[in-house]
Design a protein around this motif. Structure first.
Motif, mmCIF file in Angstrom:
data_model
loop_
_atom_site.group_PDB
_atom_site.id
_atom_site.type_symbol
_atom_site.label_atom_id
_atom_site.label_comp_id
_atom_site.label_asym_id
_atom_site.label_seq_id
_atom_site.Cartn_x
_atom_site.Cartn_y
_atom_site.Cartn_z
ATOM 1 N N TYR A 214 0.979 -1.163 0.023
ATOM 2 C CA TYR A 214 -0.126 0.169 -0.030
ATOM 3 C C TYR A 214 0.625 1.235 -0.069
ATOM 4 O O TYR A 214 2.090 1.185 0.473
ATOM 5 C CB TYR A 214 -0.923 -0.070 1.435
ATOM 6 C CG TYR A 214 -1.786 -1.156 1.330
ATOM 7 C CD1 TYR A 214 -3.207 -0.906 0.717
ATOM 8 C CD2 TYR A 214 -1.550 -2.166 1.935
ATOM 9 C CE1 TYR A 214 -4.026 -1.993 0.627
ATOM 10 C CE2 TYR A 214 -2.578 -3.233 1.954
ATOM 11 C CZ TYR A 214 -3.863 -3.039 1.131
ATOM 12 O OH TYR A 214 -4.722 -4.186 1.177
ATOM 13 N N PRO A 219 -3.026 -0.508 6.213
ATOM 14 C CA PRO A 219 -4.123 0.019 6.420
ATOM 15 C C PRO A 219 -4.787 -0.511 7.737
ATOM 16 O O PRO A 219 -4.726 -1.560 8.219
ATOM 17 C CB PRO A 219 -5.096 -0.011 5.412
ATOM 18 C CG PRO A 219 -4.762 -1.341 4.743
ATOM 19 C CD PRO A 219 -3.391 -1.758 4.717
ATOM 20 N N LYS A 230 -1.752 0.991 14.589
ATOM 21 C CA LYS A 230 -0.990 1.668 13.495
ATOM 22 C C LYS A 230 -0.247 2.776 13.908
ATOM 23 O O LYS A 230 0.979 3.125 13.394
ATOM 24 C CB LYS A 230 -2.310 2.362 12.610
ATOM 25 C CG LYS A 230 -1.805 3.088 11.476
ATOM 26 C CD LYS A 230 -1.148 2.407 10.602
ATOM 27 C CE LYS A 230 -0.623 3.020 9.303
ATOM 28 N NZ LYS A 230 0.047 2.258 8.164
#
Length: 349
Positions: A214, A219, A230
């Motif tokens: 990505y 994500p 994250k």
């Protein structure tokens, strides 16, 4: 009669072998110091860059590598200018000497505390990393014999003890850390295991393996990634990249090997530019190719996280190189931050 300073040494010792302060003549050049910088920077941290890029993605990952290289270069240039005392022009042989002559006061003690704390942290990291690599050799052979689905769990504790015993023995060898062959062996080892990891990643990509990647990294929601995970992984990735560039604790010692002409700070800045540029290109290659090979599931370490199982003997060689490199790197740490505070080797009339 007033006593005058003469360059005529006592006992018939030639001044060609000594600098004007009585210490051994320096013979270092821009190229030799560049090699030292590359050796110091390119270490086992390179093997975690694929994981770091996986957390940051194709955009932020390369930007972070470039930004940290610029920050490292800028701060290294500032530190290079601290090699000579701003008033007397005398040389500062250690990091603490540079702080003493430029800042002084309590800052010298704070610098000492920070350096010793950093030394403790680095040596603990070396111990753990070496133990993991030693255990990975045993696990690699287990996977080869029993298959990749077998756990092949191995405790790292015994390998930490072995590493500690080795360091106790090596520490009894006088001036072992001063052996020039240490830098040569370290350079060979670091390039060998890094090149093996990069080569295996290129081979994996060439096989047509195209995992998910990505632009912004893994994500939220992918593979159970939460908001807090994250954020944590992003900062951890930035920390890994920052750690991979660190060599400030030995910069002054490297600069202390340079000849007096051209000026040490000028030569050191050139060497820093060369060393960091080469390291950044190598890091880019390892991080980006590694991310392309493993995608979101990039292991924390190419060689000990078993991103590669075969050829097992090549993985074993790479881990042996890590062990040899870190055994020597442990000994090569600055053993005294006031190393040159003693009397010089040569007395003048």
């Amino acid at each position: 009669m007033e006593k005058t300073t003469s360059l005529r040494p006592q006992n018939g010792i030639s001044t060609d072998k000594f600098d004007d302060d009585g210490h051994p003549k320096r013979t270092g050049t821009v190229m030799t110091v560049s090699a030292h910088i590359i050796t110091a920077v390119i270490g086992s941290g390179v093997l975690s860059l694929a994981w770091a890029i996986a957390q940051l993605g194709w955009i932020a990952g390369p930007i972070a590598l470039i930004l940290f290289s610029i920050i490292t270069g800028f701060t290294s240039h500032l530190l290079a200018d601290c090699y000579r005392d701003p008033v007397t022009g005398t040389r500062n042989y250690t990091y603490m000497d540079a702080v003493r002559s430029n800042l002084g006061g309590i800052k010298v003690k704070l610098c000492g505390v920070a350096q010793y704390a950093n030394l403790v942290g680095v040596t603990i990291g070396y111990t753990i990393t070496t133990a993991i690599s030693m255990a990975a050799i045993k696990r690699s052979n287990c996977f080869h014999k029993q298959g990749h689905k077998v756990g092949c769990h191995t405790s790292n504790n015994i390998f930490m003890i072995i590493f500690g015993v080795k360091q106790i023995i090596l520490s009894q060898i006088p001036n072992f850390h001063d052996l020039s062959i240490l830098s040569i062996v370290a350079a060979i080892m670091s390039f060998t295991y890094s090149a093996i990891g990069l080569g295996l990643a290129i081979a994996k990509v060439a096989e047509g393996h195209h995992p998910k990647t990505y632009l912004t990294g893994i994500p939220i929601g992918e593979d159970g990634m939460t908001n807090s995970q994250k954020i944590w992984h992003t900062f951890q990735a930035l920390g890994n990249i920052a750690f991979a560039y660190a060599f400030s604790n030995v910069l002054i010692e490297m600069q202390n090997t340079l000849k007096s002409t051209p000026p040490e700070n000028v030569a050191m800045k050139k060497a820093t530019l060369i060393g960091i540029s080469v390291s950044t290109m190598f890091y880019m290659s390892c991080g980006l190719v590694g991310y392309a090979a493993f995608g979101n599931h990039a292991p924390g370490n190419f060689l000990t996280g078993f991103g590669f199982y075969e050829p097992f003997w090549l993985v074993d060689i790479a881990n042996v190189c890590i062990v040899v490199h870190l055994v020597g790197a442990y000994q090569a740490q600055p053993n005294s931050f006031d190393y040159y505070r003693d009397e010089p080797n040569l007395n003048y009339e």
